[in-house]
Design an enzyme around this catalytic site. Structure first.
Site, PDB file in Angstrom:
ATOM      1  N   GLU A   6       6.134  -3.602  11.626  1.00 47.55           N
ATOM      2  CA  GLU A   6       4.958  -2.723  11.620  1.00 47.55           C
ATOM      3  C   GLU A   6       3.840  -3.532  10.984  1.00 47.55           C
ATOM      4  OE1 GLU A   6       6.682   0.615  13.444  1.00 47.55           O
ATOM      5  OE2 GLU A   6       4.612   0.030  13.025  1.00 47.55           O
ATOM      6  N   CYS A   9      -2.929   0.775   7.255  1.00 45.89           N
ATOM      7  CA  CYS A   9      -2.863   0.100   8.564  1.00 45.89           C
ATOM      8  C   CYS A   9      -3.466   0.993   9.638  1.00 45.89           C
ATOM      9  CB  CYS A   9      -1.423  -0.232   8.904  1.00 45.89           C
ATOM     10  SG  CYS A   9      -0.408   1.221   9.059  1.00 45.89           S
ATOM     11  N   ASN A  45       0.794  -1.246   0.000  1.00 44.34           N
ATOM     12  CA  ASN A  45       0.000   0.000   0.000  1.00 44.34           C
ATOM     13  C   ASN A  45       0.812   1.274   0.000  1.00 44.34           C
ATOM     14  OD1 ASN A  45       0.857  -0.383   2.617  1.00 44.34           O
ATOM     15  ND2 ASN A  45      -1.029   0.393   3.525  1.00 44.34           N
TER      16      ASN A  45
HETATM   17  P1  NAP Z   1       1.707  -8.937   3.485  1.00 48.12           P
HETATM   18  O1  NAP Z   1       0.881  -9.825   2.624  1.00 48.12           O
HETATM   19  O2  NAP Z   1       2.030  -9.341   4.838  1.00 48.12           O
HETATM   20  O3  NAP Z   1       3.085  -8.675   2.658  1.00 48.12           O
HETATM   21  C1  NAP Z   1       4.009  -7.754   3.167  1.00 48.12           C
HETATM   22  C2  NAP Z   1       5.364  -8.063   2.562  1.00 48.12           C
HETATM   23  O4  NAP Z   1       5.828  -9.307   3.061  1.00 48.12           O
HETATM   24  C3  NAP Z   1       5.341  -8.203   1.041  1.00 48.12           C
HETATM   25  O5  NAP Z   1       6.549  -7.689   0.511  1.00 48.12           O
HETATM   26  C4  NAP Z   1       5.290  -9.714   0.870  1.00 48.12           C
HETATM   27  O6  NAP Z   1       5.776 -10.147  -0.384  1.00 48.12           O
HETATM   28  C5  NAP Z   1       6.223 -10.130   1.966  1.00 48.12           C
HETATM   29  N1  NAP Z   1       6.112 -11.533   2.381  1.00 48.12           N
HETATM   30  C6  NAP Z   1       5.057 -12.361   2.288  1.00 48.12           C
HETATM   31  N2  NAP Z   1       5.379 -13.575   2.805  1.00 48.12           N
HETATM   32  C7  NAP Z   1       6.666 -13.499   3.222  1.00 48.12           C
HETATM   33  C8  NAP Z   1       7.589 -14.407   3.833  1.00 48.12           C
HETATM   34  N3  NAP Z   1       7.261 -15.666   4.137  1.00 48.12           N
HETATM   35  N4  NAP Z   1       8.839 -13.971   4.119  1.00 48.12           N
HETATM   36  C9  NAP Z   1       9.209 -12.697   3.826  1.00 48.12           C
HETATM   37  N5  NAP Z   1       8.389 -11.796   3.238  1.00 48.12           N
HETATM   38  C10 NAP Z   1       7.139 -12.202   2.947  1.00 48.12           C
HETATM   39  O7  NAP Z   1       1.046  -7.479   3.629  1.00 48.12           O
HETATM   40  P2  NAP Z   1       0.465  -6.553   2.467  1.00 48.12           P
HETATM   41  O8  NAP Z   1      -0.718  -7.249   1.893  1.00 48.12           O
HETATM   42  O9  NAP Z   1       1.555  -6.147   1.560  1.00 48.12           O
HETATM   43  O10 NAP Z   1       0.011  -5.269   3.311  1.00 48.12           O
HETATM   44  C11 NAP Z   1      -1.235  -5.304   4.000  1.00 48.12           C
HETATM   45  C12 NAP Z   1      -1.004  -5.639   5.450  1.00 48.12           C
HETATM   46  O11 NAP Z   1       0.124  -4.936   5.942  1.00 48.12           O
HETATM   47  C13 NAP Z   1      -2.166  -5.210   6.331  1.00 48.12           C
HETATM   48  O12 NAP Z   1      -2.342  -6.133   7.383  1.00 48.12           O
HETATM   49  C14 NAP Z   1      -1.719  -3.884   6.915  1.00 48.12           C
HETATM   50  O13 NAP Z   1      -2.333  -3.601   8.149  1.00 48.12           O
HETATM   51  C15 NAP Z   1      -0.251  -4.126   7.067  1.00 48.12           C
HETATM   52  N6  NAP Z   1       0.451  -2.855   7.020  1.00 48.12           N
HETATM   53  C16 NAP Z   1       0.930  -2.337   8.192  1.00 48.12           C
HETATM   54  C17 NAP Z   1       1.571  -1.107   8.176  1.00 48.12           C
HETATM   55  C18 NAP Z   1       2.124  -0.488   9.427  1.00 48.12           C
HETATM   56  O14 NAP Z   1       2.894   0.489   9.311  1.00 48.12           O
HETATM   57  N7  NAP Z   1       1.806  -1.000  10.613  1.00 48.12           N
HETATM   58  C19 NAP Z   1       1.719  -0.406   6.998  1.00 48.12           C
HETATM   59  C20 NAP Z   1       1.208  -0.981   5.826  1.00 48.12           C
HETATM   60  C21 NAP Z   1       0.567  -2.221   5.841  1.00 48.12           C
HETATM   61  P3  NAP Z   1       4.683 -10.500  -1.543  1.00 48.12           P
HETATM   62  O15 NAP Z   1       4.026  -9.239  -1.902  1.00 48.12           O
HETATM   63  O16 NAP Z   1       5.525 -11.074  -2.651  1.00 48.12           O
HETATM   64  O17 NAP Z   1       3.741 -11.513  -0.956  1.00 48.12           O
HETATM   65  O1  G3P Z   2      -0.667   1.514   6.099  1.00 50.45           O
HETATM   66  C1  G3P Z   2       0.374   2.406   5.973  1.00 50.45           C
HETATM   67  C2  G3P Z   2       0.559   3.129   7.265  1.00 50.45           C
HETATM   68  O2  G3P Z   2       1.894   3.418   7.425  1.00 50.45           O
HETATM   69  C3  G3P Z   2      -0.371   4.322   7.280  1.00 50.45           C
HETATM   70  O3  G3P Z   2       0.282   5.498   6.868  1.00 50.45           O
HETATM   71  O4  G3P Z   2       0.302   7.939   6.632  1.00 50.45           O
HETATM   72  O5  G3P Z   2      -1.632   6.642   5.713  1.00 50.45           O
HETATM   73  O6  G3P Z   2      -1.366   6.893   8.194  1.00 50.45           O
HETATM   74  P1  G3P Z   2      -0.648   6.821   6.843  1.00 50.45           P
END
Ligand code: NAP
Ligand code: G3P
Length: 488
Positions: free
Chosen positions: A259, A293, A163
């Site tokens: 995160e 997130c 995202n």
């Molecule tokens: P995701 O499916 O967990 O993927 C995140 C990253 O991890 C991607 O680069 C993914 O690669 C990689 N990945 C997947 N499996 C892995 C493994 N076994 N080992 C190492 N890397 C691996 O998350 P997303 O769909 O990209 O993002 C959505 C989620 O992220 C939501 O739950 C959101 O809340 C969270 N998020 C949190 C924050 C924060 O700052 N707290 C910010 C943004 C998003 P691939 O794409 O190739 O699968």
């Molecule tokens: O999900 C991405 C997280 O870092 C949110 O960023 O700036 O949209 O609150 P922001």
């Protein structure tokens, strides 16, 4: 400008040792746009041998970068910021098509990244050590002095989510690099093209060869190998709680920053300005179709408050622009069908258990209507699970304490908002909320990016935010001088 187009048919390459390479297997992953299904290009599906080579190269180049004066590292950052801004429109268009983010938000992500680079360069130049005299501890002596400096941890693995493929890559790369580390970047597959453009900018800005290498490839295929690679000295991950937990189990002794997901609550008190609260909640819940997130992911309010909020929220939800991110729609197609299916499963579960749909509730392909659901109870999945889509539940509580209790019962602990004009009440509630950040009279959000940004419980480990991330990816190195005290 962008060297990572290493073929005529939109074939992208990875940054390796200052050049651009394909996978040794010559395998690729096609990247289709969630906006219109068009083929945007293909990125290499890197192999284990490619990972070994990239890590080895990063380690070989670590001494050179670690010895590079910080003001020279900073100069690369300032140049990269200039290049990002010069190419903001072009890169934003890639972002919009690759992750269906509205153009306005895409341009903002690029410019926010340029600001992040400049600020990190500024803070990096103020990294200072300290000299500690031994005599301020009982039994110590003025002739024993500890000189403490901060040194890099080594090679950092940065893994970013779909995202914010540019901003949440730089939020790891920049603090790591200014701290003297070398970096391996593994971007989200959907977002990889955008991330490769960022890598190209960093190289163009003068980052020495091997200081940043990229590894594209599905996390499910190559992720575990990269995470457990013996050459990795720190893992900085942003993504889902599920994957974050998986990585934490694999990481063993390697330090982590995670995160993860969130279920941010907006607690609205009876004395709040209801229109102000509604404006903030709508923006916080539905921006980028809720794929943040820090999105507002539940409202906790007493009946009389909820009864005032619902019509205000409904009026605003029906005004949200739905459709094509190229037309700056806020409610856009979700990143993939799996994501849309999941969001609908939460909506359907709530409806089946008696919740009341105020707006939305349907989908058209991967585009889910902006959905507002009232009378959501703690028996429903939507009360607890993270949709990562445009759906906002209202949970009605009997009093403020029940709001706090329900907020804290979440497995997540990223952020919460409290809307009230009584600052005593605001602080009383904030002090009880088990989250990384409480926003008083504001939507939940990460920025500004020098603030500490952290999740607790299932929302993460460690603290992002420029200064905090630099500290996390460097360590003290102490040299103790034992001077001759001429007493013998
Ligand atoms: P995701 O499916 O967990 O993927 C995140 C990253 O991890 C991607 O680069 C993914 O690669 C990689 N990945 C997947 N499996 C892995 C493994 N076994 N080992 C190492 N890397 C691996 O998350 P997303 O769909 O990209 O993002 C959505 C989620 O992220 C939501 O739950 C959101 O809340 C969270 N998020 C949190 C924050 C924060 O700052 N707290 C910010 C943004 C998003 P691939 O794409 O190739 O699968
Ligand atoms: O999900 C991405 C997280 O870092 C949110 O960023 O700036 O949209 O609150 P922001």
């Amino acid at each position: 400008m962008f060297q990572n187009l290493c073929g005529k048919d939109k074939t992208y390459c990875n940054l390796y040792d200052g050049g651009w390479v394909s996978a040794s297997s010559n395998a690729y992953t096609d990247i289709f746009s969630p906006v219109d299904g068009s083929l945007m290009g293909k990125v290499p599906a890197m192999t284990r041998d490619d990972v070994d080579r990239a890590v080895r190269n990063a380690k070989e180049n670590l001494p050179i970068w670690a010895e590079t004066p910080i003001h020279e590292r900073a100069r690369v950052f300032y140049q990269a910021a200039e290049l990002l801004e010069a190419h903001a429109t072009e890169i934003a268009q890639i972002l919009t098509m690759e992750i269906a983010k509205d153009e306005k938000s895409s341009v903002y992500e690029v410019k926010r990244t340029a600001d992040f680079l400049r600020y990190t360069a500024d803070v990096g130049k103020s990294i200072a050590g300290e000299a500690i005299s031994g005599d301020n501890f009982p039994g110590g002596s003025k002739h024993k002095i500890s000189y403490v400096n901060r040194v890099p941890l080594g090679t950092v693995l940065a893994i970013s989510p779909f995202n914010y493929p540019i901003n949440l890559s730089i939020s790891k790369l920049a603090p790591a690099l200014i701290g003297g580390n070398t970096v391996l970047l593994k971007p989200a597959t959907q977002g990889a093209i955008s991330a490769l453009y960022l890598a190209s900018i960093m190289q163009e800005a003068g980052l020495p060869r091997g200081v940043l290498n990229t590894i594209t490839g599905r996390g499910s295929e190559i992720g575990d190998y990269i995470v457990t690679h013996p050459g990795i000295d720190f893992i900085n991950f942003t993504g889902s709680t599920e994957v974050g937990r998986h990585i934490a189990k694999l990481a063993a002794m390697v330090p982590l920053m995670l995160e993860l997901g969130g279920k941010d609550a907006a607690i609205v008190l009876p004395d709040a300005d209801m229109d102000f609260a509604a404006d903030n909640i709508i923006s916080g819940a539905y921006a980028y179709a809720g794929q943040r997130c820090t999105a507002v992911k539940r409202i906790l309010a007493q009946d009389d408050v909820a009864d005032q909020l619902v019509p205000r929220l409904l009026a605003r939800v029906t005004n949200l622009k739905v459709g094509d991110p190229r037309d700056n729609a806020v409610i856009v197609p979700l990143i993939n069908t799996h994501a849309a299916d999941f969001v609908m499963s939460l909506i359907d579960d709530a409806i089946a258990k008696g919740a009341k749909v105020i707006a939305g509730g349907k989908r058209n392909g991967n585009l889910v209507e902006p959905t507002l659901i009232d009378h959501v109870t703690t028996e429903m999945r939507l009360a607890w699970e993270e949709p990562f889509g445009p759906v906002l539940p209202i949970l009605r509580v009997k009093d403020t304490q029940e709001a706090i209790d329900i907020a804290n019962q979440s497995e997540y602990g990223l952020q919460s908002s409290v809307f009230t004009n009584n600052l005593h009440d605001a602080f009383f509630i904030a002090n009880q909320l088990e989250v990384g950040t409480v926003q008083i009279n504001n939507k939940t959000e990460r920025g500004p990016d020098h603030f500490p940004f952290l999740g607790i419980k299932a929302s993460g480990m460690g603290t992002q935010g420029v200064k905090y991330a630099i500290e996390a990816m460097t360590r003290p190195k102490a040299v103790v001088f034992n001077l001759d005290d001429h007493t013998h």
